[in-house]
Design a protein around this motif. Structure first.
Motif, PDB file in Angstrom:
ATOM      1  N   TYR B  39      52.587 -66.793 -55.336  1.00  0.00           N
ATOM      2  CA  TYR B  39      52.579 -65.577 -56.146  1.00  0.00           C
ATOM      3  C   TYR B  39      53.734 -64.680 -55.719  1.00  0.00           C
ATOM      4  O   TYR B  39      54.206 -64.780 -54.583  1.00  0.00           O
ATOM      5  CB  TYR B  39      51.235 -64.865 -56.015  1.00  0.00           C
ATOM      6  CG  TYR B  39      50.087 -65.694 -56.541  1.00  0.00           C
ATOM      7  CD1 TYR B  39      49.219 -66.358 -55.679  1.00  0.00           C
ATOM      8  CD2 TYR B  39      49.902 -65.853 -57.917  1.00  0.00           C
ATOM      9  CE1 TYR B  39      48.196 -67.147 -56.162  1.00  0.00           C
ATOM     10  CE2 TYR B  39      48.878 -66.647 -58.404  1.00  0.00           C
ATOM     11  CZ  TYR B  39      48.037 -67.292 -57.529  1.00  0.00           C
ATOM     12  OH  TYR B  39      47.028 -68.094 -58.016  1.00  0.00           O
ATOM     13  N   PRO B  40      54.207 -63.830 -56.610  1.00  0.00           N
ATOM     14  CA  PRO B  40      55.374 -62.993 -56.305  1.00  0.00           C
ATOM     15  C   PRO B  40      55.241 -62.268 -54.973  1.00  0.00           C
ATOM     16  O   PRO B  40      54.259 -61.575 -54.726  1.00  0.00           O
ATOM     17  CB  PRO B  40      55.405 -62.014 -57.481  1.00  0.00           C
ATOM     18  CG  PRO B  40      54.777 -62.772 -58.601  1.00  0.00           C
ATOM     19  CD  PRO B  40      53.699 -63.601 -57.973  1.00  0.00           C
ATOM     20  N   GLY B  41      56.237 -62.464 -54.122  1.00  0.00           N
ATOM     21  CA  GLY B  41      56.273 -61.782 -52.837  1.00  0.00           C
ATOM     22  C   GLY B  41      55.343 -62.341 -51.780  1.00  0.00           C
ATOM     23  O   GLY B  41      55.219 -61.751 -50.700  1.00  0.00           O
ATOM     24  N   GLN B  45      50.458 -71.130 -50.944  1.00  0.00           N
ATOM     25  CA  GLN B  45      49.080 -71.453 -50.586  1.00  0.00           C
ATOM     26  C   GLN B  45      48.622 -72.629 -51.426  1.00  0.00           C
ATOM     27  O   GLN B  45      49.123 -72.856 -52.523  1.00  0.00           O
ATOM     28  CB  GLN B  45      48.168 -70.245 -50.778  1.00  0.00           C
ATOM     29  CG  GLN B  45      48.194 -69.654 -52.170  1.00  0.00           C
ATOM     30  CD  GLN B  45      47.410 -68.349 -52.245  1.00  0.00           C
ATOM     31  OE1 GLN B  45      46.187 -68.346 -52.250  1.00  0.00           O
ATOM     32  NE2 GLN B  45      48.134 -67.247 -52.285  1.00  0.00           N
ATOM     33  N   LEU B  46      47.652 -73.352 -50.900  1.00  0.00           N
ATOM     34  CA  LEU B  46      47.177 -74.553 -51.570  1.00  0.00           C
ATOM     35  C   LEU B  46      46.382 -74.207 -52.827  1.00  0.00           C
ATOM     36  O   LEU B  46      45.506 -73.351 -52.797  1.00  0.00           O
ATOM     37  CB  LEU B  46      46.306 -75.366 -50.607  1.00  0.00           C
ATOM     38  CG  LEU B  46      45.811 -76.702 -51.141  1.00  0.00           C
ATOM     39  CD1 LEU B  46      46.974 -77.680 -51.269  1.00  0.00           C
ATOM     40  CD2 LEU B  46      44.733 -77.274 -50.228  1.00  0.00           C
ATOM     41  N   LEU B  47      46.706 -74.897 -53.904  1.00  0.00           N
ATOM     42  CA  LEU B  47      45.979 -74.727 -55.168  1.00  0.00           C
ATOM     43  C   LEU B  47      44.934 -75.835 -55.308  1.00  0.00           C
ATOM     44  O   LEU B  47      43.779 -75.589 -55.638  1.00  0.00           O
ATOM     45  CB  LEU B  47      46.977 -74.790 -56.323  1.00  0.00           C
ATOM     46  CG  LEU B  47      46.571 -74.290 -57.686  1.00  0.00           C
ATOM     47  CD1 LEU B  47      46.114 -72.848 -57.635  1.00  0.00           C
ATOM     48  CD2 LEU B  47      47.719 -74.447 -58.670  1.00  0.00           C
ATOM     49  N   LEU B  48      45.362 -77.064 -55.070  1.00  0.00           N
ATOM     50  CA  LEU B  48      44.442 -78.192 -55.080  1.00  0.00           C
ATOM     51  C   LEU B  48      45.119 -79.400 -54.444  1.00  0.00           C
ATOM     52  O   LEU B  48      46.322 -79.394 -54.213  1.00  0.00           O
ATOM     53  CB  LEU B  48      43.970 -78.535 -56.496  1.00  0.00           C
ATOM     54  CG  LEU B  48      45.008 -78.668 -57.608  1.00  0.00           C
ATOM     55  CD1 LEU B  48      45.734 -79.986 -57.552  1.00  0.00           C
ATOM     56  CD2 LEU B  48      44.352 -78.508 -58.979  1.00  0.00           C
ATOM     57  N   GLN B  82      46.061 -66.722 -67.432  1.00  0.00           N
ATOM     58  CA  GLN B  82      45.954 -65.269 -67.380  1.00  0.00           C
ATOM     59  C   GLN B  82      47.265 -64.700 -66.843  1.00  0.00           C
ATOM     60  O   GLN B  82      48.041 -65.410 -66.191  1.00  0.00           O
ATOM     61  CB  GLN B  82      44.801 -64.871 -66.450  1.00  0.00           C
ATOM     62  CG  GLN B  82      43.453 -65.408 -66.883  1.00  0.00           C
ATOM     63  CD  GLN B  82      42.370 -65.129 -65.862  1.00  0.00           C
ATOM     64  OE1 GLN B  82      42.556 -65.359 -64.675  1.00  0.00           O
ATOM     65  NE2 GLN B  82      41.238 -64.624 -66.323  1.00  0.00           N
ATOM     66  N   TRP B  83      47.464 -63.428 -67.078  1.00  0.00           N
ATOM     67  CA  TRP B  83      48.671 -62.769 -66.585  1.00  0.00           C
ATOM     68  C   TRP B  83      48.811 -62.956 -65.075  1.00  0.00           C
ATOM     69  O   TRP B  83      49.899 -63.150 -64.548  1.00  0.00           O
ATOM     70  CB  TRP B  83      48.606 -61.286 -66.937  1.00  0.00           C
ATOM     71  CG  TRP B  83      49.745 -60.503 -66.396  1.00  0.00           C
ATOM     72  CD1 TRP B  83      51.001 -60.402 -66.910  1.00  0.00           C
ATOM     73  CD2 TRP B  83      49.733 -59.711 -65.203  1.00  0.00           C
ATOM     74  NE1 TRP B  83      51.786 -59.588 -66.109  1.00  0.00           N
ATOM     75  CE2 TRP B  83      51.030 -59.149 -65.056  1.00  0.00           C
ATOM     76  CE3 TRP B  83      48.763 -59.411 -64.245  1.00  0.00           C
ATOM     77  CZ2 TRP B  83      51.366 -58.313 -64.004  1.00  0.00           C
ATOM     78  CZ3 TRP B  83      49.096 -58.581 -63.186  1.00  0.00           C
ATOM     79  CH2 TRP B  83      50.387 -58.046 -63.075  1.00  0.00           C
ATOM     80  N   SER B  84      47.682 -62.975 -64.378  1.00  0.00           N
ATOM     81  CA  SER B  84      47.705 -63.107 -62.916  1.00  0.00           C
ATOM     82  C   SER B  84      48.107 -64.507 -62.444  1.00  0.00           C
ATOM     83  O   SER B  84      48.272 -64.724 -61.241  1.00  0.00           O
ATOM     84  CB  SER B  84      46.325 -62.765 -62.334  1.00  0.00           C
ATOM     85  OG  SER B  84      45.339 -63.608 -62.889  1.00  0.00           O
ATOM     86  N   PHE B 110      55.719 -67.723 -66.155  1.00  0.00           N
ATOM     87  CA  PHE B 110      55.557 -66.315 -66.489  1.00  0.00           C
ATOM     88  C   PHE B 110      54.565 -66.229 -67.633  1.00  0.00           C
ATOM     89  O   PHE B 110      54.765 -66.839 -68.692  1.00  0.00           O
ATOM     90  CB  PHE B 110      56.893 -65.683 -66.887  1.00  0.00           C
ATOM     91  CG  PHE B 110      56.778 -64.237 -67.251  1.00  0.00           C
ATOM     92  CD1 PHE B 110      56.863 -63.817 -68.567  1.00  0.00           C
ATOM     93  CD2 PHE B 110      56.562 -63.274 -66.269  1.00  0.00           C
ATOM     94  CE1 PHE B 110      56.748 -62.482 -68.905  1.00  0.00           C
ATOM     95  CE2 PHE B 110      56.437 -61.939 -66.595  1.00  0.00           C
ATOM     96  CZ  PHE B 110      56.533 -61.530 -67.913  1.00  0.00           C
ATOM     97  N   VAL B 111      53.508 -65.465 -67.436  1.00  0.00           N
ATOM     98  CA  VAL B 111      52.484 -65.295 -68.458  1.00  0.00           C
ATOM     99  C   VAL B 111      52.599 -63.894 -69.027  1.00  0.00           C
ATOM    100  O   VAL B 111      52.499 -62.905 -68.299  1.00  0.00           O
ATOM    101  CB  VAL B 111      51.072 -65.535 -67.896  1.00  0.00           C
ATOM    102  CG1 VAL B 111      50.025 -65.346 -68.998  1.00  0.00           C
ATOM    103  CG2 VAL B 111      50.972 -66.923 -67.294  1.00  0.00           C
ATOM    104  N   LYS B 112      52.809 -63.829 -70.330  1.00  0.00           N
ATOM    105  CA  LYS B 112      52.942 -62.539 -71.005  1.00  0.00           C
ATOM    106  C   LYS B 112      51.557 -61.985 -71.327  1.00  0.00           C
ATOM    107  O   LYS B 112      50.721 -62.686 -71.894  1.00  0.00           O
ATOM    108  CB  LYS B 112      53.751 -62.698 -72.287  1.00  0.00           C
ATOM    109  CG  LYS B 112      55.167 -63.178 -72.063  1.00  0.00           C
ATOM    110  CD  LYS B 112      55.936 -63.257 -73.371  1.00  0.00           C
ATOM    111  CE  LYS B 112      55.395 -64.370 -74.259  1.00  0.00           C
ATOM    112  NZ  LYS B 112      56.214 -64.509 -75.489  1.00  0.00           N
TER     113      LYS B 112
END
Lengths: 112, 113
Positions: B39-41, B45-48, B82-84, B110-112
């Protein structure tokens, strides 16, 4: 909680200077790694260590060195910093069984 | 040579759109496969992760990935972003019994809103 801490988080230095980036982990992992992250290249392995007194070169090791005197620490040294070494550096350690990597927060180095 | 390639370097989606990020690996033998997210900044980290068994693995935040051995692929999916979810996503591979993880070049999503 176990973690990996890197210092400094940001550093600006001049060409030709020696720079050391610190990495300290409390996971008690034997395997530790240094990567650099550059746009378009993803993460590239600089050096790695499988345990105390063990160090190995990765794919982009020129100009870098590491030492491993204990389980917790793997400092990365740039002997004579070059502008091409401007990057974000990530230290990581890995679980011996799964290989999952645990990363530090990163160190942003700028070489002027 | 061992390598991991990601098909898209930049992806722009609107919220609620479906996501699929491609990943192919070139390895001999058995591999463990991972998706990491940054994530920005923040740090990675592990997602899966996939080691063995069911080729469809589920991770955090509604992400899943499917291991297709015949295609040497491990694509990441999410039905509704999602935006996040704006972040950079890295596919990675590790030879079973090995210790060096190889990363793909990453995909910036990038999610708008």
């Amino acid at each position: 909680d176990a973690e990996i801490t890197q210092s400094p988080r940001h550093k600006i230095t001049e060409t030709g200077r020696q720079v050391t980036l610190a990495c300290h982990q409390t996971w008690n992992h034997n395997n530790m790694f240094w990567y650099r992250q550059d746009l378009g290249h993803g993460l590239r392995l600089i050096h790695y260590s499988y345990g105390v007194q063990d160090t190995n070169k990765g794919e982009v090791s020129d100009g870098y060195s590491v030492s491993r005197s204990n389980t917790e620490d793997l400092p990365l040294t740039l002997e004579s910093a070059a502008s091409s070494q401007t990057s974000v550096y990530f230290c990581a350690s890995s679980d011996r069984v799964t290989g999952e990597l645990f990363f530090g927060e990163g160190s942003r180095l700028t070489v002027l | 040579a061992q390598s991991v390639s990601q098909h898209n370097h930049h992806v722009i989606l609107s919220e609620a759109a479906s996501l699929e990020l491609g990943c192919n690996y070139s390895y001999g033998g058995t591999v463990n496969l991972f998706w990491y997210v940054q994530y920005p900044g923040q740090h990675l980290q592990l997602l899966l992760k996939y080691f063995s068994g069911d080729p469809l693995v589920k991770g955090i935040k509604g992400f899943e990935a499917e291991f297709i051995k015949s295609k040497f692929s491990f694509n990441l999916r999410k039905p509704s972003v999602q935006w996040s979810d704006t972040a950079e996503y890295f596919c990675a591979a590790l030879n079973t019994g090995g210790f060096k993880t190889i990363f793909g070049a990453g995909t910036r999503l990038f999610v708008k809103a």
